[in-house]
Motif scaffolding. Structure first.
Motif, PDB file in Angstrom:
ATOM      1  N   PRO A  63     -18.748  17.996  18.499  1.00 45.04           N
ATOM      2  CA  PRO A  63     -17.430  17.864  17.904  1.00 45.04           C
ATOM      3  C   PRO A  63     -17.916  17.959  16.263  1.00 45.04           C
ATOM      4  CG  PRO A  63     -18.427  15.771  18.700  1.00 45.04           C
ATOM      5  CD  PRO A  63     -19.120  16.973  19.380  1.00 45.04           C
ATOM      6  N   GLN A  64     -16.785  18.366  15.433  1.00 44.75           N
ATOM      7  CA  GLN A  64     -16.760  18.578  14.033  1.00 44.75           C
ATOM      8  C   GLN A  64     -16.293  17.575  13.300  1.00 44.75           C
ATOM      9  OE1 GLN A  64     -15.496  22.752  12.944  1.00 44.75           O
ATOM     10  NE2 GLN A  64     -15.504  23.314  15.095  1.00 44.75           N
ATOM     11  N   ASP A  65     -16.906  17.242  12.063  1.00 41.97           N
ATOM     12  CA  ASP A  65     -16.287  16.244  10.986  1.00 41.97           C
ATOM     13  C   ASP A  65     -15.143  16.954  10.484  1.00 41.97           C
ATOM     14  OD1 ASP A  65     -17.999  14.195  12.100  1.00 41.97           O
ATOM     15  OD2 ASP A  65     -19.507  14.825  10.627  1.00 41.97           O
ATOM     16  N   PHE A  66     -14.238  16.243  10.053  1.00 44.56           N
ATOM     17  CA  PHE A  66     -13.202  16.568   9.284  1.00 44.56           C
ATOM     18  C   PHE A  66     -12.698  15.663   7.884  1.00 44.56           C
ATOM     19  CE2 PHE A  66     -12.320  18.624  13.325  1.00 44.56           C
ATOM     20  CZ  PHE A  66     -12.216  19.729  13.069  1.00 44.56           C
ATOM     21  N   PRO A  67     -13.812  15.484   7.165  1.00 41.52           N
ATOM     22  CA  PRO A  67     -13.504  14.393   6.160  1.00 41.52           C
ATOM     23  C   PRO A  67     -12.469  14.893   5.183  1.00 41.52           C
ATOM     24  CG  PRO A  67     -15.690  15.309   5.845  1.00 41.52           C
ATOM     25  CD  PRO A  67     -15.093  15.950   7.320  1.00 41.52           C
ATOM     26  N   LEU A  68     -11.647  14.080   4.400  1.00 36.84           N
ATOM     27  CA  LEU A  68     -10.700  14.389   3.638  1.00 36.84           C
ATOM     28  C   LEU A  68     -11.363  14.901   2.276  1.00 36.84           C
ATOM     29  CD1 LEU A  68      -7.661  14.307   2.687  1.00 36.84           C
ATOM     30  CD2 LEU A  68      -8.104  12.098   1.882  1.00 36.84           C
ATOM     31  N   VAL A  69     -10.784  16.076   1.902  1.00 34.77           N
ATOM     32  CA  VAL A  69     -10.960  16.716   0.660  1.00 34.77           C
ATOM     33  C   VAL A  69     -10.126  16.070  -0.300  1.00 34.77           C
ATOM     34  CG1 VAL A  69     -11.726  18.765  -0.801  1.00 34.77           C
ATOM     35  CG2 VAL A  69     -12.153  18.568   1.635  1.00 34.77           C
ATOM     36  N   SER A  70      -8.823  16.541  -0.031  1.00 44.69           N
ATOM     37  CA  SER A  70      -7.930  16.098  -1.237  1.00 44.69           C
ATOM     38  C   SER A  70      -6.407  16.033  -0.398  1.00 44.69           C
ATOM     39  CB  SER A  70      -7.612  16.845  -2.379  1.00 44.69           C
ATOM     40  OG  SER A  70      -7.556  18.212  -2.056  1.00 44.69           O
ATOM     41  N   ALA A  71      -5.581  15.196  -1.024  1.00 47.95           N
ATOM     42  CA  ALA A  71      -4.168  15.142  -0.599  1.00 47.95           C
ATOM     43  C   ALA A  71      -3.326  14.843  -1.838  1.00 47.95           C
ATOM     44  CB  ALA A  71      -3.841  14.197   0.455  1.00 47.95           C
ATOM     45  N   HIS A  72      -1.915  15.204  -1.957  1.00 46.41           N
ATOM     46  CA  HIS A  72      -0.960  15.015  -3.042  1.00 46.41           C
ATOM     47  C   HIS A  72       0.081  13.805  -2.261  1.00 46.41           C
ATOM     48  CE1 HIS A  72      -2.970  17.628  -5.731  1.00 46.41           C
ATOM     49  NE2 HIS A  72      -3.278  18.465  -4.594  1.00 46.41           N
TER      50      HIS A  72
END
Length: 152
Positions: free
Chosen positions: A140-149
């Motif tokens: 499984p891969q990690d999908f951490p948040l980089v940015s959002a608006h």
């Protein structure tokens, strides 16, 4: 024999004095920075952005589906928006999104070798809006948040 012990004690005293001066300087710096803003304003700034959303309001969950594709386990990913505001241009760290099966580009697509964009940048609805996709890879891969608006 007493001379090496004395030298060792002097070095130890010097290191303790140095550590104490560093601690005092750090305490003085944090005391002056805490005087700049009242405590409630600082606490709010660390937990919520000006728009009312936190980084933790975009929740990434994934689970193994039980399917095997080309010898690799398949994983289902859901990214849910728990904020009271819609959030667009959601970028996750994905390192190219490795998969032996096609991943729905309307859900997620790599924008460079490190980041992926959800829903082509379109907003995730507030309070429960989600996007789902599957991929198959060795682990499984990690999908951490980089940015959002956020849009409030």
């Amino acid at each position: 024999m007493a001379e090496p012990t004395t030298a060792l004690l002097l070095r130890l005293l010097f290191l303790l004095a140095l550590a104490a001066s560093v601690a005092a300087a750090t305490a003085s710096t944090s005391a002056s920075s805490s005087a700049e803003a009242p405590a409630p304003a600082r606490a709010a700034a660390t937990t919520r952005t000006a728009t009312g959303c936190r980084r933790g309001d975009l929740v990434v969950r994934q689970r193994a589906t039980g399917r095997v594709v080309e010898g690799k386990p398949e994983y289902a990913v859901e990214v849910r928006n728990a904020c009271r505001c819609a959030q667009s241009r959601v970028l996750l760290r994905c390192y190219g999104l490795s998969s032996v099966e096609a991943v729905d580009p309307r859900a997620i697509r790599a924008v460079d070798g490190e980041r992926c964009l959800l829903r082509g940048g379109r907003a995730l609805p507030p309070r429960g809006g989600a996007v789902r996709f599957t991929y198959a890879w060795m682990t499984p891969q990690d999908f951490p948040l980089v940015s959002a608006h956020p849009h409030c």
